[in-house]
Write an enzyme that holds these catalytic residues in place. Sequence first.
Site, PDB file in Angstrom:
ATOM      1  N   LYS A 131     -12.612 -15.615 -57.812  1.00  0.00           N
ATOM      2  CA  LYS A 131     -12.777 -16.751 -56.906  1.00  0.00           C
ATOM      3  C   LYS A 131     -11.901 -16.612 -55.663  1.00  0.00           C
ATOM      4  O   LYS A 131     -12.355 -16.857 -54.539  1.00  0.00           O
ATOM      5  CB  LYS A 131     -12.454 -18.062 -57.636  1.00  0.00           C
ATOM      6  CG  LYS A 131     -12.707 -19.295 -56.785  1.00  0.00           C
ATOM      7  CD  LYS A 131     -12.688 -20.571 -57.594  1.00  0.00           C
ATOM      8  CE  LYS A 131     -11.324 -20.926 -58.101  1.00  0.00           C
ATOM      9  NZ  LYS A 131     -11.250 -22.312 -58.607  1.00  0.00           N
TER      10      LYS A 131
ATOM     11  N   SER B 256       3.776 -20.236 -53.634  1.00  0.00           N
ATOM     12  CA  SER B 256       2.381 -20.682 -53.571  1.00  0.00           C
ATOM     13  C   SER B 256       1.590 -19.720 -52.707  1.00  0.00           C
ATOM     14  O   SER B 256       1.851 -19.590 -51.502  1.00  0.00           O
ATOM     15  CB  SER B 256       2.277 -22.101 -52.998  1.00  0.00           C
ATOM     16  OG  SER B 256       0.928 -22.426 -52.709  1.00  0.00           O
TER      17      SER B 256
ATOM     18  N   ASP C  34      -2.871 -19.949 -62.994  1.00  0.00           N
ATOM     19  CA  ASP C  34      -4.168 -20.514 -63.356  1.00  0.00           C
ATOM     20  C   ASP C  34      -4.546 -20.244 -64.803  1.00  0.00           C
ATOM     21  O   ASP C  34      -5.482 -20.852 -65.321  1.00  0.00           O
ATOM     22  CB  ASP C  34      -5.265 -19.957 -62.444  1.00  0.00           C
ATOM     23  CG  ASP C  34      -5.264 -20.609 -61.077  1.00  0.00           C
ATOM     24  OD1 ASP C  34      -4.763 -21.740 -60.958  1.00  0.00           O
ATOM     25  OD2 ASP C  34      -5.753 -19.980 -60.120  1.00  0.00           O
TER      26      ASP C  34
ATOM     27  N   ARG D  65      -2.006 -30.288 -65.327  1.00  0.00           N
ATOM     28  CA  ARG D  65      -2.451 -29.476 -66.455  1.00  0.00           C
ATOM     29  C   ARG D  65      -1.488 -29.516 -67.637  1.00  0.00           C
ATOM     30  O   ARG D  65      -1.901 -29.312 -68.779  1.00  0.00           O
ATOM     31  CB  ARG D  65      -2.697 -28.034 -65.991  1.00  0.00           C
ATOM     32  CG  ARG D  65      -3.989 -27.924 -65.197  1.00  0.00           C
ATOM     33  CD  ARG D  65      -4.294 -26.532 -64.726  1.00  0.00           C
ATOM     34  NE  ARG D  65      -5.627 -26.500 -64.117  1.00  0.00           N
ATOM     35  CZ  ARG D  65      -6.053 -25.555 -63.290  1.00  0.00           C
ATOM     36  NH1 ARG D  65      -5.255 -24.540 -62.982  1.00  0.00           N
ATOM     37  NH2 ARG D  65      -7.261 -25.609 -62.791  1.00  0.00           N
TER      38      ARG D  65
ATOM     39  N   GLY E  47      -9.262 -26.349 -53.713  1.00  0.00           N
ATOM     40  CA  GLY E  47      -7.966 -26.473 -53.070  1.00  0.00           C
ATOM     41  C   GLY E  47      -7.618 -25.244 -52.250  1.00  0.00           C
ATOM     42  O   GLY E  47      -7.001 -25.348 -51.179  1.00  0.00           O
TER      43      GLY E  47
END
Length: 753
Positions: free
Chosen positions: A341, A486, A634, A665, A414
């Site tokens: 992705k 990030s 993830d 999460r 996002g």
Amino acid sequence: MARRKGPRKQGRKARITDPASRPASTSRGRPEKRPLEQIRERIDTVDSQLHALINERARLAQQVGVSKHSSGQLVDFYRPEREAQVLRLALERNREQGGPLRDEEILRLFREIMSACLAQQNALKIGYLGPEGTFTQQAVLKFFGHSVRPLPLTSIEEVFHEVESGAADFGVVPIENSTEGTVNNTLDMFLISPLKISGEVELRIHQNLMGRMTMLGDVNRPQGREPERCRQDDAAGFGVPHRFAGRLVPVAGTACRARDQHDAHRDPTVAQEEVGLRVLHRRGRSLRAGAARDRARQAQGSGVAVPHRGLVPEGNPLMSTGYHVAPAERVAGSITVPGDKSISHRAVMFGALANGPTQVTGFLEGEDCLSTMRAVEHLGARVERPGPNEVVVEGLGLHGLRDPQVTLDMGNAGTAMRLFMGLLSAQPFDSTLVGDESLMRRPMERAAAPLRAMGARIETNDGRPPVRIRGGATLRGTHYEMPVASAQVKSAVLLAGLYAAGETTVVEPAITRDHTERMLQSFGVEVASRDGVITVSAPRALQATRIQVPGDISSAAFFLVAACIGAREPCTVRDVGVNPTRTGILEMLALMGADIRLVNHRSWGREPVADIEVRPSTLHGVRVPERLVPLAIDEFPAFFVAAACAEGETIVTGAAELRVKESDRIASMARGFEVLGIEHEVLPDGMRIRGGQRFGGGTIDSRGDHRIAMSFAVASLRAQGPIEIRDVDNVATSFPGFAALANSVGLRVETTG
């Protein structure tokens, strides 16, 4: 004396009878009822009982109305949450009883019954964007039923005004359509109005040429809303001769006008019996030049504006899908997973900035990446889809993007929103970024703040979307030390650096995925990267290239964990991207004792690829080194399931980033563990999990988070009962076809709803 027969009477009617309905004779000459007649009598009896029960329900509804009126206070006669509860119970009964009617048929029947009964209390007045016969009127009837008072209004602003003033109980306005995407007027009104969205309705689009004549050749003056688009549709194969193009009459209410004139019009919304027209030429799908969005979304949504109310369950709360996962004993096989992705996002985005066509194979056709594709189309790039998982982006050049003229909808992506923040910061036009309900809650200031330091003019809504970017800013290079690791924030700053004066440097506190750096180099951009310090300068141009997207290791993770806890023989996931900034999940499973082997190493462009083989092994608990957390951010939901199945205790810390993903999460996994009886402790930045036990089944609410849903599907390998997983629609954002692939290796996943 014999009578001469006269001529047979003309016009005598023949009667056709059903042989099965004719009574047979008994030995005594009395007719005996046939089975079909007996069944019909039973149907009549059931109909009578149904009629009595419906009337009883209506009388009870009247009593509810009397009770509400007698209170002397302003009350809500229509309660969406109560309707959702009734429909949910109806659906549960239908499944328990195993009736022949499909769920959607049961829901449609109950909605109409509730609509009629509610009218006994207080007939709802529903304002909608008119005129009569539009898609929005169809949304009114689909959502509220036919026993309401529809009020056609002339503008979206008037709908809001009528609801705010109390003249209408609810309003229905379009929020998205198949040709223009997001409807800006609606979104603008929600920003200044106290009204809230109660639910959404999705409609399929059908385009027809209709008229009162019988022959297509009799059409001389077609009518429609948008002359230019009608000409485009003609060229797209709608079947209308081009001689109509110069004489198309633009009208706002095509159905109403054509009903009164001997002429044709394109009316995509109204059944012919409603307007006295016949279909002259039919096309069963939306007509839109641009095949990509046509395939991605052929529906118009309508939001229901509710006065002074927070967000309540959607009008079709039972239409979201779920998983019923039966316990499975083992997994086996060799599979491939969808394309990465992160790489798919960047390939389309960077391709739009390049000179020439960029060819992408292995593109992930999930909704997240399709949102990025639609956004670059709005920005002027042409995107073609020559085949499955193939995309060709005709680049506009580094400075060729155009004013989108619409709000850019990122859906649930996002990554797309944060990367576009950097990319759009230096453009000469204004732009606005929005997303779905989940994305609109996610923090955007940590990307916006460093971009503002570079000179970008960005506004957020208390740190969250919508994100508004004012055009015409002059950016300057920066030296930005990220407080939190990030990849999305890093990438946003680097993309802005492509337009900034001087060098732009990002310093990472920990290594994060480096797809942006690798792909910029593939497009000819010089990138210096060493020990977490990345520097770029504004290039003259990006050169188009070929991108082959490997399988997504985040998607492979579910099957790697499944093999670790349920394989009896080696299992293989082929063609997986094994970028060293993404292999944290492999290292963590290896620390737990998993026998994982990478074979058939090769490179696809600048990305390393391998086949991942998992052999049967026994897992044990570990304390995860914090250096691995950014390399597997993830994959933690799937890893938590592995930890629950491992012998001993597993501790994860330093994973606060998990709390600001599609859901919190950590909290979402903890709630699921409580349902299944897995011992755990929630930590501020992670979790402590005691594994080694078989656990029970139960109902898990994924909160719309695709990775939570798929992780608990894998947990069925150690469950003693079935697991029901709610709200799994967003699985399609990253892993279309997950259920089918899971079943192919031995899981037992059934899609419900």
